[in-house]
Design an enzyme around this catalytic site. Structure first.
Site, PDB file in Angstrom:
ATOM      1  N   GLY B  57       0.784  -1.233   0.000  1.00 51.55           N
ATOM      2  CA  GLY B  57       0.000   0.000   0.000  1.00 51.55           C
ATOM      3  C   GLY B  57       0.814   1.281   0.000  1.00 51.55           C
ATOM      4  O   GLY B  57       0.261   2.356   0.237  1.00 51.55           O
ATOM      5  N   GLU B 178       9.576   4.889  -5.967  1.00 54.14           N
ATOM      6  CA  GLU B 178      10.572   3.959  -6.520  1.00 54.14           C
ATOM      7  C   GLU B 178      11.263   4.542  -7.736  1.00 54.14           C
ATOM      8  O   GLU B 178      11.425   3.880  -8.761  1.00 54.14           O
ATOM      9  CB  GLU B 178       9.914   2.625  -6.869  1.00 54.14           C
ATOM     10  CG  GLU B 178       9.450   1.899  -5.620  1.00 54.14           C
ATOM     11  CD  GLU B 178       9.094   0.451  -5.890  1.00 54.14           C
ATOM     12  OE1 GLU B 178       9.831  -0.193  -6.656  1.00 54.14           O
ATOM     13  OE2 GLU B 178       8.096  -0.023  -5.344  1.00 54.14           O
TER      14      GLU B 178
END
Lengths: 298, 290
Positions: B57, B178
């Protein structure tokens, strides 16, 4: 040899104004049943090279021999369908290629297309899933409801279901969490060691493949800058810097320890565990001849 | 790393809070919540790493902050604006996002156009656009690439362009989702350098979703998610010392830490070396004093 390239070059849009040479004069040999890492900076030709391995691209110069099929530049190529079954190519983010409503159907798609019966295909799907360390209970699941790591493994299993002799993967661990990455590399190593498949992995994370790969190919601007064993690479890792890559920490630490204690003739310790073990054994015994005289200090 | 860590003060009211979440939850269907009961306050200028296994999440959480996904419950306050239908556009101007794959956020046919696209969206005067374009291109060292097509750039250069485009819009909060996972190690180090400069400037609150040990170590604070909840809110050093927590987050220690742990298990207490030269200096006495 599973794959042999002789003076292979590849030019995109050859015979046009926009032609661009992606690979120059590559000689390469990949022994059957070995695990090979391919590294290189962005744009060094890694992905082009992979696509030569099962005839998606045909060389514009030289010859490519994969298993018993030879593709020569400028000649009409032999039938490539059997080759494509025997060389499984796993692209980046393979999970994006999944499309069926259950994992089983997705895994059966390849084998059915290559002419197997439904029963055989299901058997293959089951085995491939086990080989990728997944629970067969997932066969009935929707592939899009799996976790990221499971989805990646299932997608690789769908290529494995074709039972390829050679498995070629482009950045198989990218964007997975570190635990899933380590797991995946171990599974791929098992395919190589236990089932004798040739496994070729393109990676920008050399550190995680270093302890497992038998040999490495390093590309720089479309040319082969290095091919050799992990031990050879460990002897002179700084060639990586010349190719625009960073030397992984495990190699740098090994290099420093090997230089200090003169360990160049032994197999490199490329995990924290093995290096610590080696250091501990160096500290436990008196240093060997010549290098460090004891100078009566005990 | 410890000296740069700025803990949340008890009297947090005095400090400016950039991001505040109270009992925030999210789920596509109420039976299976993806995030539940998330309470978190991030002061202005802090660099927070958000970690956790694939699918826990993390990306969902940051997408709630600027309403790319609608929260199911709780309260979100961004730079003093309470997240509501009317404040969404104000809040979106406060937050810049850099994603995993820079290719997915290119719009312009050249680097220059791409940076200007966001500025046009802000309806800035021409002179202001011109000046921001040059300031941020110079800052990220991409001034020589301005007329290139994004497709001609390397992965690291693309990520720089994506960051320049975001920073040119001058958001107070920058989220990296990321952003380094597709980069090679050299480009990853470059990105880390850019982030460190951003921290030094003090203008940015940084939220960074990452699995990378070096990136986590560089942050001021780590928020760990698992099973849709915050399971830890610690310093990077505390995280890497806690093997149970690391396993829960599917993380690995940085290589020098792992080596130090393995040496310790074998009776060699050399501590964590900063680099390989320091390691040799530290283990040498163990060898010498036998």
């Amino acid at each position: 040899m599973a794959i042999q390239l002789q003076q292979v070059s590849y030019i995109y849009a050859d015979r046009s104004l926009w032609k661009q040479t992606a690979l120059h004069d590559i000689d390469l040999a990949v022994p059957q049943g070995s695990m090979v890492g391919i590294a290189g900076a962005t744009g060094s030709g890694k992905s082009t090279l992979l696509q030569l391995f099962n005839g998606i691209l045909k060389p514009t110069g030289g010859s490519v021999r994969v298993l018993d099929v030879t593709i020569k530049a400028g000649e009409k190529s032999p039938k490539l369908l059997p080759l494509r079954r025997r060389v499984g190519l796993v692209f980046q983010f393979p999970e994006q290629q999944m499309f069926e409503e259950t994992v089983e159907k997705d895994l059966c798609f390849g084998p059915l297309n290559f002419g197997l019966s439904l029963e055989e295909a299901k058997e293959r799907a089951h085995r491939a899933l086990l080989d990728m360390g997944l629970d067969p209970a997932l066969l009935a699941r929707n592939p899009f409801k799996l976790s990221g790591g499971q989805m990646r493994k299932a997608a690789i299993a769908s290529v494995l279901a074709m039972d390829p002799d050679i498995l070629v993967l482009d950045e198989p661990t990218a964007t997975l969490d570190p635990l899933s990455r380590a797991e995946l590399i171990t599974l791929l190593e098992r395919l190589c060691r236990e089932q004798g498949r040739t496994v070729i992995i393109v990676t920008h994370r050399m550190d995680e493949l270093l302890p497992y790969a038998d040999s490495w190919v390093v590309l720089e601007k479309g040319r082969k800058a290095f091919q050799g064993s992990a031990q050879e690479l460990a002897r002179d890792p700084f060639i990586l810097e010349q190719c625009g890559l960073t030397v992984p920490q495990s190699l740098r630490y090994w290099r420093a320890v090997a230089d200090r204690f003169g360990l160049d003739n032994e197999a490199p310790c490329l995990t924290a565990e093995s290096l610590a073990e080696r250091i501990a054994s160096l500290c436990a015994q008196p240093e060997e001849d010549g290098r460090g005289e004891r100078d009566g200090y005990e | 790393m410890n000296e740069t860590y700025r803990p949340v003060h008890a009297a947090a009211g005095e400090e400016q809070i950039s991001v505040s979440l109270k009992e925030v939850s999210f789920g596509y269907d109420p039976e299976h919540p993806i995030l539940q009961d998330i309470t978190l306050a991030v002061p202005q200028g802090q660099w927070v790493s958000i970690v956790g296994p694939n699918g826990c999440g993390k990306s969902t959480l940051v997408k709630l902050l600027n309403a790319l996904l609608p929260k199911s419950g709780g309260e979100i306050v961004i730079c003093g604006h309470k997240l509501e239908e009317e404040t969404i556009s104000d809040i979106r101007q406060c937050i810049g996002m850099v994603f995993q794959n820079p290719d997915n956020q290119f719009i312009g046919a050249t680097v220059e156009e791409d940076i200007l696209f966001g500025l046009e969206g802000l309806c800035l005067p021409y002179a202001e656009m011109e000046s921001r374009l040059h300031v941020y291109a110079a800052k990220l060292g991409i001034d020589h690439l301005m007329s290139k097509h994004p497709g001609e750039l390397s992965g690291g250069q693309k990520q720089r362009v994506a960051i320049a485009s975001i920073l040119a819009m001058e958001p107070g909060i920058v989220i990296f989702d990321e952003a380094s996972s597709m980069l090679d190690e050299g480009s990853r180090n470059e990105l880390l350098g850019i982030l460190q400069e951003m921290r030094t400037e003090g203008k940015y609150t940084i939220l960074m979703i990452t699995h990378d040990a070096d990136e986590i170590l560089a942050a001021d604070r780590v928020v760990a998610l698992a099973g849709g909840q915050i399971i830890a809110d610690v310093t990077p050093e505390e995280l890497f010392r806690d093997e149970v927590l690391l396993a829960e987050c599917h993380l690995q220690m940085p290589y020098p830490w792992r080596l130090a742990r393995e040496l310790h298990r074998r009776g060699i207490d050399a501590g964590v070396a900063a680099d390989e030269k320091e390691l040799i200096d530290r283990i040498w006495p163990f060898n010498y004093n036998k």
